[in-house]
Design an enzyme around this catalytic site. Structure first.
Site, PDB file in Angstrom:
ATOM      1  N   LYS A 165       1.031  -1.220   0.071  1.00  0.00           N
ATOM      2  CA  LYS A 165      -0.156  -0.074  -0.008  1.00  0.00           C
ATOM      3  C   LYS A 165       0.865   1.174  -0.216  1.00  0.00           C
ATOM      4  CE  LYS A 165      -3.907  -1.976  -0.239  1.00  0.00           C
ATOM      5  NZ  LYS A 165      -4.462  -2.147  -1.555  1.00  0.00           N
ATOM      6  N   LYS A 265     -13.075  -6.588  -8.532  1.00  0.00           N
ATOM      7  CA  LYS A 265     -13.374  -6.574  -7.332  1.00  0.00           C
ATOM      8  C   LYS A 265     -15.081  -7.030  -7.480  1.00  0.00           C
ATOM      9  CE  LYS A 265     -10.667  -3.878  -4.222  1.00  0.00           C
ATOM     10  NZ  LYS A 265      -9.482  -3.596  -5.229  1.00  0.00           N
TER      11      LYS A 265
END
Length: 367
Positions: A165, A265
């Site tokens: 991240k 997703k």
């Protein structure tokens, strides 16, 4: 078979690591997940889960899932859940947009279809294309040395793919990428996921600084056009996620050679029906996918596993075992990680049974 009731549950999902942080200072300590139960007049019941990554990641939020289901429920009672095409057409006519609110209805219908036909969902999605799927581990945004130490720990658990991240200060992100790549094996995969957090000049600087490293760049900027601009400036493999929000954007990205991989997703695109469509388009065009969702627990993880298991291994860049990040079990029969991999159940439907002691009483019921 007819839908005769829909129950909605809410459950908090705390994290083992205490906090999950990503771009621009965003973080979550406890996830707010919604579980949907569809009951039928023949006694079969279908389940699904939807858990947005807060309200600052995508145009979605936890209360929106539940309010969207409230809006849709009156249109769904009396429909045959096995006719998933009709269910989706009715939802799209009743509520413009908001795909994430429709996703758990769609997924619960796939669970019901599997139970009604005695087949696991992965069979309905095209059949088993692999026995199990390779997982990645997301590394929450922290200091470079902390992230490197966490990667070493997760590598010892069998993970070989890591999603770093980034999307913060460019100087820090360059160091994060360098520090984490240095502790990995040459065969391990490292993805620097900015989650739309860089401006164009920051992204250009980062990809230039790490150009000699073996790293994928994921979703550097907020918009599709900005991100594609960065793709044109780097030879590093390139992944798009947040901006590939449905079949139309996928088709555009394919036509414009905008990416090497996508992050698919399931709730972002509206459930398994549209995710399968996008998966099949990617396979035809030779585009691998990370198959996952925004977040979730056992039921989300089971859903991911079924879509991933029905996808050829060469096009399954990775998948996610979200239920290993949390400390609350909400269903029995969910996939469990083994040496960095997981598989989908062979039982009918999603193969899970909710733990109602964990879910509590419904927060809403419609009939």
């Amino acid at each position: 078979m007819k839908i005769n009731a829909i129950n909605v549950y809410q459950v908090d999902l705390p994290l083992k690591e205490g906090r999950y942080s990503w771009s621009n200072g965003n973080y979550i300590d406890v996830f707010d997940s919604t579980i949907v139960e569809i009951l039928t007049d023949e006694g079969l019941t279908g389940y699904a889960e939807c858990c947005p990554l807060g309200s600052a990641y995508l145009p979605s939020y936890a209360l929106g899932v539940r309010s969207g289901i409230q809006e849709l429920a009156q249109h769904l009672i009396g429909l045959d859940p096995r006719n998933i095409g009709e269910v989706n057409r009715v939802m799209d006519a009743a509520l413009r947009g908001h795909p994430y609110t429709k996703a758990p209805i769609d997924i619960a219908c796939w669970d019901l279809l599997g139970k009604a036909t005695g087949q696991p969902v992965y069979t309905l999605l095209g059949g088993a294309a692999q026995n199990d799927v390779v997982l990645y581990r997301a590394i929450s945004q922290e200091a470079p040395e902390t992230m490197a130490a966490k990667i070493e720990g997760y590598a010892a658990e069998g993970y070989t793919k890591f999603q770093l991240k980034v999307g913060g200060d460019a100087n820090d992100d360059i160091e994060r990428i360098r520090a984490t790549r240095a502790v990995l094996k040459p065969s391990d995969i490292l993805v620097a996921d900015a989650n739309t957090g860089w401006t164009r000049h920051e992204a250009a600087r980062v990809v230039g600084a790490v150009s000699a490293l073996d790293v994928y760049i994921e979703q550097p900027c907020l918009t599709y056009d900005e991100s594609v601009s960065i793709r044109r400036r780097t030879a590093l493999p390139f992944i798009l996620d947040e901006v590939i929000d449905g079949p139309n954007m996928l088709v555009r990205g394919l036509a414009e050679d905008a990416m090497d991989c996508i992050n698919l997703k399931i709730s972002k695109v509206g459930g398994l029906t549209k995710a399968k469509l996008m998966r099949d388009l990617c396979v035809v065009h030779g585009i691998p996918m990370t198959i996952e969702d925004t977040w979730g627990g056992d039921i989300t993880t089971a859903t991911i596993a079924h879509l991933a298991r029905s996808t050829p291994a060469e096009f399954t860049f990775s998948a996610t075992d979200f239920n290993s990040y949390g400390i609350v079990d909400i269903a029995e029969g969910a996939p469990k990680r083994e040496n960095g991999r997981m598989t989908a159940s062979n039982r009918p439907g999603l193969g899970i049974t909710p733990i109602f002691d964990a879910l509590g009483d419904p927060v809403a019921s419609y009939s």
